[in-house]
Design a protein around this motif. Structure first.
Motif, PDB file in Angstrom:
ATOM      1  N   HIS A  60      32.701  88.368  35.333  1.00 38.11           N
ATOM      2  CA  HIS A  60      32.975  89.717  35.858  1.00 38.11           C
ATOM      3  C   HIS A  60      34.142  89.699  36.838  1.00 38.11           C
ATOM      4  CE1 HIS A  60      29.336  91.126  33.936  1.00 38.11           C
ATOM      5  NE2 HIS A  60      28.682  90.108  34.488  1.00 38.11           N
ATOM      6  N   ILE A  61      35.254  89.104  36.408  1.00 37.96           N
ATOM      7  CA  ILE A  61      36.409  89.021  37.294  1.00 37.96           C
ATOM      8  C   ILE A  61      36.944  90.412  37.617  1.00 37.96           C
ATOM      9  CG2 ILE A  61      37.056  86.727  36.468  1.00 37.96           C
ATOM     10  CD1 ILE A  61      39.453  88.265  35.094  1.00 37.96           C
ATOM     11  N   THR A  62      37.609  90.477  38.723  1.00 43.74           N
ATOM     12  CA  THR A  62      38.215  91.724  39.190  1.00 43.74           C
ATOM     13  C   THR A  62      39.733  91.584  39.154  1.00 43.74           C
ATOM     14  OG1 THR A  62      38.321  90.976  41.481  1.00 43.74           O
ATOM     15  CG2 THR A  62      36.266  92.070  40.772  1.00 43.74           C
ATOM     16  N   ALA A  63      40.416  92.680  39.410  1.00 45.76           N
ATOM     17  CA  ALA A  63      41.873  92.640  39.488  1.00 45.76           C
ATOM     18  C   ALA A  63      42.321  91.696  40.610  1.00 45.76           C
ATOM     19  CB  ALA A  63      42.432  94.045  39.706  1.00 45.76           C
ATOM     20  N   THR A  64      41.564  91.654  41.702  1.00 45.63           N
ATOM     21  CA  THR A  64      41.878  90.738  42.805  1.00 45.63           C
ATOM     22  C   THR A  64      41.756  89.291  42.350  1.00 45.63           C
ATOM     23  OG1 THR A  64      41.132  92.353  44.432  1.00 45.63           O
ATOM     24  CG2 THR A  64      41.226  90.056  45.155  1.00 45.63           C
ATOM     25  N   ASP A  65      40.697  88.975  41.590  1.00 44.68           N
ATOM     26  CA  ASP A  65      40.558  87.631  41.032  1.00 44.68           C
ATOM     27  C   ASP A  65      41.744  87.314  40.133  1.00 44.68           C
ATOM     28  OD1 ASP A  65      37.992  87.357  42.207  1.00 44.68           O
ATOM     29  OD2 ASP A  65      37.042  88.254  40.439  1.00 44.68           O
ATOM     30  N   GLY A  66      42.160  88.305  39.353  1.00 42.98           N
ATOM     31  CA  GLY A  66      43.310  88.119  38.469  1.00 42.98           C
ATOM     32  C   GLY A  66      44.562  87.791  39.245  1.00 42.98           C
ATOM     33  N   ARG A  67      44.822  88.524  40.313  1.00 40.30           N
ATOM     34  CA  ARG A  67      46.024  88.258  41.131  1.00 40.30           C
ATOM     35  C   ARG A  67      45.968  86.872  41.759  1.00 40.30           C
ATOM     36  NH1 ARG A  67      45.191  93.724  42.001  1.00 40.30           N
ATOM     37  NH2 ARG A  67      44.012  93.407  43.906  1.00 40.30           N
ATOM     38  N   ASP A  88      42.918  96.912  36.331  1.00 42.31           N
ATOM     39  CA  ASP A  88      41.579  97.267  36.797  1.00 42.31           C
ATOM     40  C   ASP A  88      40.984  98.297  35.844  1.00 42.31           C
ATOM     41  OD1 ASP A  88      39.326  97.361  38.337  1.00 42.31           O
ATOM     42  OD2 ASP A  88      40.202  98.648  39.881  1.00 42.31           O
ATOM     43  N   PRO A  89      40.104  97.870  34.949  1.00 41.39           N
ATOM     44  CA  PRO A  89      39.555  96.528  34.749  1.00 41.39           C
ATOM     45  C   PRO A  89      40.529  95.650  33.959  1.00 41.39           C
ATOM     46  CG  PRO A  89      38.591  98.010  33.142  1.00 41.39           C
ATOM     47  CD  PRO A  89      39.478  98.858  34.040  1.00 41.39           C
ATOM     48  N   PRO A  90      40.349  94.325  34.061  1.00 44.02           N
ATOM     49  CA  PRO A  90      41.222  93.404  33.326  1.00 44.02           C
ATOM     50  C   PRO A  90      41.138  93.630  31.814  1.00 44.02           C
ATOM     51  CG  PRO A  90      39.962  92.233  34.985  1.00 44.02           C
ATOM     52  CD  PRO A  90      39.386  93.617  34.900  1.00 44.02           C
ATOM     53  N   ARG A  91      42.243  93.350  31.119  1.00 47.22           N
ATOM     54  CA  ARG A  91      42.290  93.427  29.655  1.00 47.22           C
ATOM     55  C   ARG A  91      42.151  92.008  29.119  1.00 47.22           C
ATOM     56  NH1 ARG A  91      42.186  97.699  31.764  1.00 47.22           N
ATOM     57  NH2 ARG A  91      43.275  99.575  31.150  1.00 47.22           N
ATOM     58  N   ALA A 105      49.160  82.555  28.737  1.00 44.89           N
ATOM     59  CA  ALA A 105      47.843  83.184  28.816  1.00 44.89           C
ATOM     60  C   ALA A 105      46.768  82.155  29.163  1.00 44.89           C
ATOM     61  CB  ALA A 105      47.520  83.877  27.492  1.00 44.89           C
ATOM     62  N   PHE A 106      46.846  80.972  28.557  1.00 43.02           N
ATOM     63  CA  PHE A 106      45.883  79.912  28.847  1.00 43.02           C
ATOM     64  C   PHE A 106      45.933  79.547  30.325  1.00 43.02           C
ATOM     65  CE2 PHE A 106      44.872  75.377  29.314  1.00 43.02           C
ATOM     66  CZ  PHE A 106      43.597  75.342  28.769  1.00 43.02           C
ATOM     67  N   ARG A 107      47.136  79.352  30.854  1.00 42.36           N
ATOM     68  CA  ARG A 107      47.284  78.968  32.262  1.00 42.36           C
ATOM     69  C   ARG A 107      46.667  80.026  33.179  1.00 42.36           C
ATOM     70  NH1 ARG A 107      50.959  74.734  32.955  1.00 42.36           N
ATOM     71  NH2 ARG A 107      51.213  75.270  35.145  1.00 42.36           N
ATOM     72  N   VAL A 108      46.943  81.286  32.916  1.00 41.18           N
ATOM     73  CA  VAL A 108      46.416  82.367  33.752  1.00 41.18           C
ATOM     74  C   VAL A 108      44.887  82.419  33.650  1.00 41.18           C
ATOM     75  CG1 VAL A 108      46.281  84.887  33.950  1.00 41.18           C
ATOM     76  CG2 VAL A 108      48.509  83.769  33.725  1.00 41.18           C
ATOM     77  N   LEU A 109      44.380  82.406  32.437  1.00 41.29           N
ATOM     78  CA  LEU A 109      42.930  82.507  32.252  1.00 41.29           C
ATOM     79  C   LEU A 109      42.178  81.351  32.897  1.00 41.29           C
ATOM     80  CD1 LEU A 109      42.683  83.789  28.593  1.00 41.29           C
ATOM     81  CD2 LEU A 109      41.763  84.916  30.628  1.00 41.29           C
ATOM     82  N   VAL A 110      42.696  80.142  32.746  1.00 43.61           N
ATOM     83  CA  VAL A 110      42.003  78.983  33.322  1.00 43.61           C
ATOM     84  C   VAL A 110      41.949  79.104  34.831  1.00 43.61           C
ATOM     85  CG1 VAL A 110      42.137  76.487  33.694  1.00 43.61           C
ATOM     86  CG2 VAL A 110      42.383  77.429  31.397  1.00 43.61           C
ATOM     87  N   TRP A 111      43.051  79.490  35.466  1.00 37.88           N
ATOM     88  CA  TRP A 111      43.025  79.593  36.926  1.00 37.88           C
ATOM     89  C   TRP A 111      42.129  80.714  37.398  1.00 37.88           C
ATOM     90  CZ3 TRP A 111      42.907  75.748  39.543  1.00 37.88           C
ATOM     91  CH2 TRP A 111      43.863  74.742  39.542  1.00 37.88           C
ATOM     92  N   VAL A 112      42.052  81.792  36.627  1.00 39.25           N
ATOM     93  CA  VAL A 112      41.136  82.869  37.014  1.00 39.25           C
ATOM     94  C   VAL A 112      39.704  82.381  36.916  1.00 39.25           C
ATOM     95  CG1 VAL A 112      40.265  85.142  36.351  1.00 39.25           C
ATOM     96  CG2 VAL A 112      42.718  84.752  36.452  1.00 39.25           C
ATOM     97  N   CYS A 113      39.406  81.651  35.839  1.00 40.25           N
ATOM     98  CA  CYS A 113      38.038  81.117  35.667  1.00 40.25           C
ATOM     99  C   CYS A 113      37.701  80.039  36.699  1.00 40.25           C
ATOM    100  CB  CYS A 113      37.870  80.543  34.262  1.00 40.25           C
ATOM    101  SG  CYS A 113      37.895  81.811  32.988  1.00 40.25           S
ATOM    102  N   CYS A 114      38.693  79.362  37.204  1.00 38.19           N
ATOM    103  CA  CYS A 114      38.479  78.262  38.147  1.00 38.19           C
ATOM    104  C   CYS A 114      38.645  78.708  39.591  1.00 38.19           C
ATOM    105  CB  CYS A 114      39.453  77.123  37.845  1.00 38.19           C
ATOM    106  SG  CYS A 114      39.215  76.389  36.219  1.00 38.19           S
ATOM    107  N   ARG A 115      38.557  79.980  39.837  1.00 40.04           N
ATOM    108  CA  ARG A 115      38.835  80.492  41.184  1.00 40.04           C
ATOM    109  C   ARG A 115      37.888  79.914  42.237  1.00 40.04           C
ATOM    110  NH1 ARG A 115      35.901  84.683  38.810  1.00 40.04           N
ATOM    111  NH2 ARG A 115      34.349  85.608  40.174  1.00 40.04           N
ATOM    112  N   PHE A 116      36.740  79.444  41.820  1.00 41.27           N
ATOM    113  CA  PHE A 116      35.805  78.859  42.765  1.00 41.27           C
ATOM    114  C   PHE A 116      35.933  77.353  42.834  1.00 41.27           C
ATOM    115  CE2 PHE A 116      33.691  82.767  41.256  1.00 41.27           C
ATOM    116  CZ  PHE A 116      33.777  83.473  42.432  1.00 41.27           C
ATOM    117  N   GLY A 117      36.849  76.792  41.989  1.00 40.82           N
ATOM    118  CA  GLY A 117      36.997  75.339  41.915  1.00 40.82           C
ATOM    119  C   GLY A 117      37.844  74.773  43.000  1.00 40.82           C
TER     120      GLY A 117
END
Length: 117
Positions: A60-67, A88-91, A105-117
């Motif tokens: 449930h990422i947000t636009a802030t998580d995306g940035r 907002d909401p992310p596409r 796209a892979f680079r962006v998505l991985v970092w968004v998913c790893c925001r807690f890493g």
């Protein structure tokens, strides 16, 4: 272009999960993960993008998580994948992007998913 078989899809899902988890844990760099991704066939790259976008949706990422993810990824904020993830909401139609944008796209998505890493 042929579709990956069911067995191939299962293997690529498992490998994707492992690569993303290793990046999140700092056991693999994003550059090494992106190199792995680049070596995949175009059909497998699309499957990986669908899988990783699914992780982002489940989180449930947000636009802030995306940035935040875009800033960490080193991808230009004006690149199509960056713009998509920061909406907002992310596409999530990353697999439909032109092939030359898949690594971005892979680079962006991985970092968004790893925001807690």
């Amino acid at each position: 272009m042929t579709e990956p078989s069911s067995e191939d899809s299962h293997a690529i899902r498992h490998e994707t999960e492992q690569v993303v988890n290793e990046i999140a844990q700092g056991l693999r760099t994003l550059d090494v993960g992106a190199a792995w991704f680049s070596d995949l066939s175009p059909a497998h790259r699309q499957k990986v993008l669908q899988e990783v976008a699914g992780y982002a949706m489940q989180a449930h990422i947000t636009a802030t998580d995306g940035r935040t993810g875009v800033a960490r990824s080193g991808v230009k904020p004006t690149a199509n994948p960056s713009v998509m993830i920061c909406m907002d909401p992310p596409r999530y139609g990353f697999a439909s992007l032109p092939a030359d944008e898949h690594v971005t796209a892979f680079r962006v998505l991985v970092w968004v998913c790893c925001r807690f890493g």
